[in-house]
Design an enzyme around this catalytic site. Structure first.
Site, short mmCIF file in Angstrom:
data_model
loop_
_atom_site.label_atom_id
_atom_site.label_comp_id
_atom_site.label_asym_id
_atom_site.label_seq_id
_atom_site.Cartn_x
_atom_site.Cartn_y
_atom_site.Cartn_z
N ASP A 136 0.86 -1.19 0.00
CA ASP A 136 0.00 0.00 0.00
C ASP A 136 0.89 1.24 0.00
O ASP A 136 2.01 1.20 -0.54
CB ASP A 136 -0.92 -0.05 1.23
CG ASP A 136 -2.21 0.71 1.05
OD1 ASP A 136 -2.21 1.72 0.31
OD2 ASP A 136 -3.23 0.32 1.64
N HIS A 180 -3.74 6.58 2.74
CA HIS A 180 -4.51 5.42 2.33
C HIS A 180 -4.10 4.16 3.09
O HIS A 180 -4.94 3.41 3.61
CB HIS A 180 -4.35 5.20 0.82
CG HIS A 180 -5.20 4.12 0.25
ND1 HIS A 180 -4.84 2.78 0.31
CD2 HIS A 180 -6.41 4.16 -0.38
CE1 HIS A 180 -5.78 2.06 -0.28
NE2 HIS A 180 -6.74 2.86 -0.71
N SER A 221 -10.82 -0.77 -1.50
CA SER A 221 -9.68 -0.68 -0.57
C SER A 221 -10.15 -0.80 0.87
O SER A 221 -9.44 -1.34 1.72
CB SER A 221 -8.94 0.65 -0.75
OG SER A 221 -8.26 0.70 -1.97
#
Length: 467
Positions: A195, A230, A389
């Site tokens: 990620d 994120h 996600s």
């Protein structure tokens, strides 16, 4: 002649014992939540008139009768009746009971539910003998009607004190609370995060997150400095500290995250492939891929990516991927179209497909993915994290918990359990047909645990008295 036969028989029994391989008791798997036996007591229900107290009373009566000729005659007649019935006299019954008690490490025998039955007792042991052996010994006595083990009751449903937990609809939908009652993970299960890195200093994340590698900037710091954080948002869903009176609750709080940044200023699939191999070599048991392509890039165009996935699979690692967010068939999306992955689609509050979620035959399972409350860098949080996600860490966390319970599961077995134990959903386009259900998956993982081979030492049965 009889002695010779006994010697010959003993010789052959000895040879058989030497040549027969001993059964090795399998190690009891850790974190295998199941009914737990109380190891120091059993419940014994004696047949009417056959408890130790009753036998002692009968013996006392017989001894008193021995004081007179009539009484002795009565005892003799009673002995004949015992033989005709195939029943032992009370003296022999009591001796057999006392022999079992002596061999079982019995500390006390107390009344139990006396209002219901006066012959039911709770027998406490010193723990020197396996309680199953003790039970078997009492079961062998004709004076016993039944025996039963005692068990610990399951804990009351767990409700963490994290202040935002009550607003986390997603955890209620997948029954995370029941999952925590079964297992909360263990730090031997390393989960590789492919990620934007992770804010491993976040106040509501565990302090043991592994600072892996940044393949975007080629350095040893995987800290999440990507706009919006994120990777930290994904990590919060999976691994936020539980019951610490801080922010949110993570699904698998006791597993260990390995932070790997593959983005830098802009991410490349070569970095993703390197991150997968790195995570595999660092001992990860689960890897999740939080990357997606624009439609039109099937995995066949990225053979090196498939090779990296195959390498991790060869190490018995379960790999998951977000389906992606273009309302597209996953057959033209990477890495979702690669083989050997559990691909996760996005579902809403009512188990509908979120309109953006990619779909198709490559999608294996759905998970909540709208208005998810999770963490952001610098000790922050957000109440609006959406997308596949957000869905993926729900399933990755479930897989990590499954492997915490049963480390022998293969990636294929994990995928099968995830796909078959979910709750049925109906969607406009296919996203696996089921939405993940944590306790169902964990219970299915428990059912596939290797069965330990019991190693019981028989308690010798007292020989009948010759007097």
């Amino acid at each position: 002649m009889t002695k010779k036969l006994l010697l010959v028989s003993s010789f052959f029994l000895l040879i058989f014992a030497i040549l027969t391989p001993a059964k090795v008791q399998a190690e009891e798997p850790k974190n295998s939540s199941k009914p737990e036996v109380v190891s120091s007591r059993i419940i014994v229900k004696y047949k009417d008139g056959q408890s130790p107290e009753n036998l002692k009373h009968k013996i006392s009566q017989r001894q008193e009768r021995e004081q007179s000729l009539f009484g002795r005659t009565q005892n003799t007649f009673e002995g004949v009746v015992f033989k005709l019935r195939g029943e032992k006299p009370p003296e022999q019954k009591l001796a057999n009971l006392q022999a079992v008690e002596a061999n079982s490490g019995i500390l006390s025998e107390d009344k139990f539910l006396e209002q219901v039955d006066k012959d039911t007792k709770v027998i406490k042991t010193d723990g020197s003998k396996n309680i199953q052996e003790v039970k078997s010994a009492y079961d062998s006595l004709p004076e016993v009607e039944y025996t039963a083990l005692d068990y610990k009751i399951a804990p009351a449903p767990f409700f963490p004190n994290d202040p935002l937990y009550g607003q986390m609809w997603n955890l209620n939908r997948i029954r995370a609370d029941l999952g925590w009652d079964i297992n909360q993970g263990n730090d031997s299960v390393i989960v590789g995060s492919i990620d934007t890195g992770i804010d491993y200093r976040h106040i509501d994340l565990p302090s043991d997150i592994i600072n892996g590698y940044d393949f975007g900037y080629n350095d040893n710091d995987s800290f999440d400095d990507y706009p919006g954080g994120h990777g930290t948002q994904v990590a919060g869903i999976l691994n936020a500290t539980l019951n610490n009176q801080t922010l949110i609750a993570g699904i698998a709080p006791e597993v260990r995250l390995l932070a790997i940044n593959v983005y830098g200023s802009y991410g490349f699939y070569t970095s993703v492939a390197q991150g997968i191999v790195y995570a595999a070599d660092q001992g990860a048991k689960v890897i999740y891929l939080e990357v997606q392509s624009y439609p039109g890039l099937p995995c066949t165009e990225l053979p090196f990516l498939q090779n990296a996935i195959d390498y991790a699979r060869s190490k018995n690692i379960t790999i998951l991927s977000a389906a992606g967010n273009f309302d597209s068939d996953t057959s033209i999306i990477s890495p979702a179209s690669c083989s050997g992955l559990i691909v996760v689609g996005a579902s809403g509050r009512f188990d509908e497909r979120e309109r953006y979620s990619n779909w198709g035959q490559h999608v294996d399972i759905a998970a909540p993915a709208v208005d998810i409350i999770t963490l952001t860098p610098n000790d922050g949080y957000t109440n609006r994290f959406d997308g596949t996600s957000a869905a993926t860490p729900h399933v990755a966390a479930t897989v990590a918990l499954m492997l915490s319970i049963n480390s022998s599961l293969t990636p294929d077995e994990v995928e099968n359990i995830i796909k078959t134990s979910g709750d049925l959903i109906t969607t406009d386009k296919p996203i696996g047909g089921k939405r993940v259900n944590i306790p169902k998956s964990l219970l299915a993982a428990m059912k596939t645990l290797p069965t330990p081979v019991p190693s019981l030492t028989p308690i010798p049965t007292p020989e009948p008295s010759t007097t």
